[in-house]
Design an enzyme around this catalytic site. Structure first.
Site, PDB file in Angstrom:
ATOM      1  N   LYS A  13     -93.229 111.515   6.307  1.00  0.00           N
ATOM      2  CA  LYS A  13     -94.017 112.476   7.098  1.00  0.00           C
ATOM      3  C   LYS A  13     -94.571 113.598   6.227  1.00  0.00           C
ATOM      4  CE  LYS A  13     -90.911 113.660  10.149  1.00  0.00           C
ATOM      5  NZ  LYS A  13     -89.761 112.824   9.786  1.00  0.00           N
ATOM      6  N   ARG A  88     -89.157 117.900  18.172  1.00  0.00           N
ATOM      7  CA  ARG A  88     -88.135 116.955  17.741  1.00  0.00           C
ATOM      8  C   ARG A  88     -87.205 116.574  18.894  1.00  0.00           C
ATOM      9  NH1 ARG A  88     -87.834 117.548  12.005  1.00  0.00           N
ATOM     10  NH2 ARG A  88     -86.315 116.158  11.071  1.00  0.00           N
ATOM     11  N   ARG A 172     -78.659 111.988  10.617  1.00  0.00           N
ATOM     12  CA  ARG A 172     -80.048 112.351  10.942  1.00  0.00           C
ATOM     13  C   ARG A 172     -80.738 111.203  11.678  1.00  0.00           C
ATOM     14  NH1 ARG A 172     -81.744 113.986   5.148  1.00  0.00           N
ATOM     15  NH2 ARG A 172     -83.881 114.069   5.932  1.00  0.00           N
TER      16      ARG A 172
HETATM   17  P1  ADP Z   1     -86.716 114.988   7.694  1.00  0.00           P
HETATM   18  O1  ADP Z   1     -87.697 114.686   8.770  1.00  0.00           O
HETATM   19  O2  ADP Z   1     -87.068 114.368   6.379  1.00  0.00           O
HETATM   20  O3  ADP Z   1     -85.314 114.707   8.101  1.00  0.00           O
HETATM   21  P2  ADP Z   1     -87.285 117.904   7.858  1.00  0.00           P
HETATM   22  O4  ADP Z   1     -87.573 118.657   6.630  1.00  0.00           O
HETATM   23  O5  ADP Z   1     -88.385 117.696   8.838  1.00  0.00           O
HETATM   24  O6  ADP Z   1     -86.665 116.521   7.384  1.00  0.00           O
HETATM   25  O7  ADP Z   1     -86.070 118.584   8.648  1.00  0.00           O
HETATM   26  C1  ADP Z   1     -84.853 118.877   8.017  1.00  0.00           C
HETATM   27  C2  ADP Z   1     -83.866 119.511   9.004  1.00  0.00           C
HETATM   28  O8  ADP Z   1     -84.438 120.729   9.535  1.00  0.00           O
HETATM   29  C3  ADP Z   1     -83.537 118.688  10.250  1.00  0.00           C
HETATM   30  O9  ADP Z   1     -82.512 117.726  10.007  1.00  0.00           O
HETATM   31  C4  ADP Z   1     -83.109 119.797  11.225  1.00  0.00           C
HETATM   32  O10 ADP Z   1     -81.798 120.258  10.930  1.00  0.00           O
HETATM   33  C5  ADP Z   1     -84.061 120.932  10.892  1.00  0.00           C
HETATM   34  N1  ADP Z   1     -85.268 120.897  11.755  1.00  0.00           N
HETATM   35  C6  ADP Z   1     -86.549 120.679  11.340  1.00  0.00           C
HETATM   36  N2  ADP Z   1     -87.400 120.705  12.382  1.00  0.00           N
HETATM   37  C7  ADP Z   1     -86.638 120.917  13.496  1.00  0.00           C
HETATM   38  C8  ADP Z   1     -86.918 121.019  14.896  1.00  0.00           C
HETATM   39  N3  ADP Z   1     -88.151 120.893  15.380  1.00  0.00           N
HETATM   40  N4  ADP Z   1     -85.874 121.251  15.748  1.00  0.00           N
HETATM   41  C9  ADP Z   1     -84.635 121.381  15.287  1.00  0.00           C
HETATM   42  N5  ADP Z   1     -84.295 121.269  13.987  1.00  0.00           N
HETATM   43  C10 ADP Z   1     -85.273 121.045  13.095  1.00  0.00           C
END
Ligand code: ADP
Length: 220
Positions: A13, A88, A172
């Site tokens: 992504k 999310r 995750r």
């Molecule tokens: P990836 O999609 O590669 O797992 P991200 O960088 O998008 O990684 O997200 C890393 C972490 O940040 C998630 O595992 C979560 O803990 C937190 N996070 C990111 N976006 C959200 C969201 N919209 N709601 C809740 N937690 C979030």
């Protein structure tokens, strides 16, 4: 255009969002990057988010939704944006719908990146990210940098995210299936979802994504 990118961790992504945002001339808004910036700047919000992120769990909606809305209210996002990592879960999707309709705006598409689960674990465990820019992403075997530990693009230091370990990745993925996948049905009901395969070279996936968005004329 207002676009949401969804897909499991490791789907690419962040990588795709950077290319797509540039091709489409809209800002890339990543809640993961916003949280990581807050953590490195040691803000209150960063402190609140860190333990959830380290465990691979979602940061609570009270924190996340406000942060995402603040970012979407900035001037550069007035004409559109590419959301990466938000919404999310269904509550966040409903909050986003309400936020946009309050502005007389709406999403144009939800781009769903599909990738098999065993591939996801391999991608994430070897992933290395530049400290200067999270869009500069490498992989120890699939896309190694010319010099180990150094970003080819800007010379920055490469590091492994604290939540990119195999154990955290499993959680995750569980969180993704349980909390995030239901938003695909939420948006299918609005006729917004386009699904593409995230397998293959980065540029191939970008072209596929641009075509799916009806913008293949500008594909890289
Ligand atoms: P990836 O999609 O590669 O797992 P991200 O960088 O998008 O990684 O997200 C890393 C972490 O940040 C998630 O595992 C979560 O803990 C937190 N996070 C990111 N976006 C959200 C969201 N919209 N709601 C809740 N937690 C979030």
């Amino acid at each position: 255009m207002r676009i949401v990118l969804v897909g499991p961790p490791g789907a690419g992504k962040g990588t795709q969002a950077a290319f797509l945002a540039e091709n489409l001339g809209i800002p890339h808004i990543s809640t993961g990057d916003l949280f990581r910036a807050n953590i490195s700047q040691k803000t209150e919000l960063g402190r609140a988010a860190k333990s959830y992120m380290d465990a691979g769990n979602l940061v609570p909606d009270e924190v996340t939704i406000g942060m995402a809305e603040d970012r979407m209210k900035q001037a550069d996002a007035a004409g559109g944006f590419l959301l990466d990592g938000f919404p999310r879960n269904v509550a966040q999707a409903q909050a986003l719908d309400a936020f946009l309709s309050g502005q007389g705006a709406a999403l144009d598409a939800v781009l769903d990146l599909e990738v098999p689960e065993d591939e996801v674990v391999k991608r994430i465990a070897g992933r290395r990210i530049c400290r200067n820019d999270s869009a500069h992403v490498f992989h120890v075997s699939y896309a190694p940098p010319a010099v180990e530990g150094v970003c080819d693009t800007c010379g920055g230091e490469l590091y492994q995210r604290g939540d990119d370990t195999e154990a955290t990745v499993r959680n995750r993925l569980d969180v993704y299936h349980r909390e995030t996948e239901p938003i695909i049905d939420h948006y299918k009901a609005q006729g917004l979802v386009v699904t593409i395969s995230a397998l293959g070279k980065v540029a191939e996936v970008t072209s596929r994504a641009m075509a799916a968005l009806g913008r293949d004329d500008q594909a890289a």
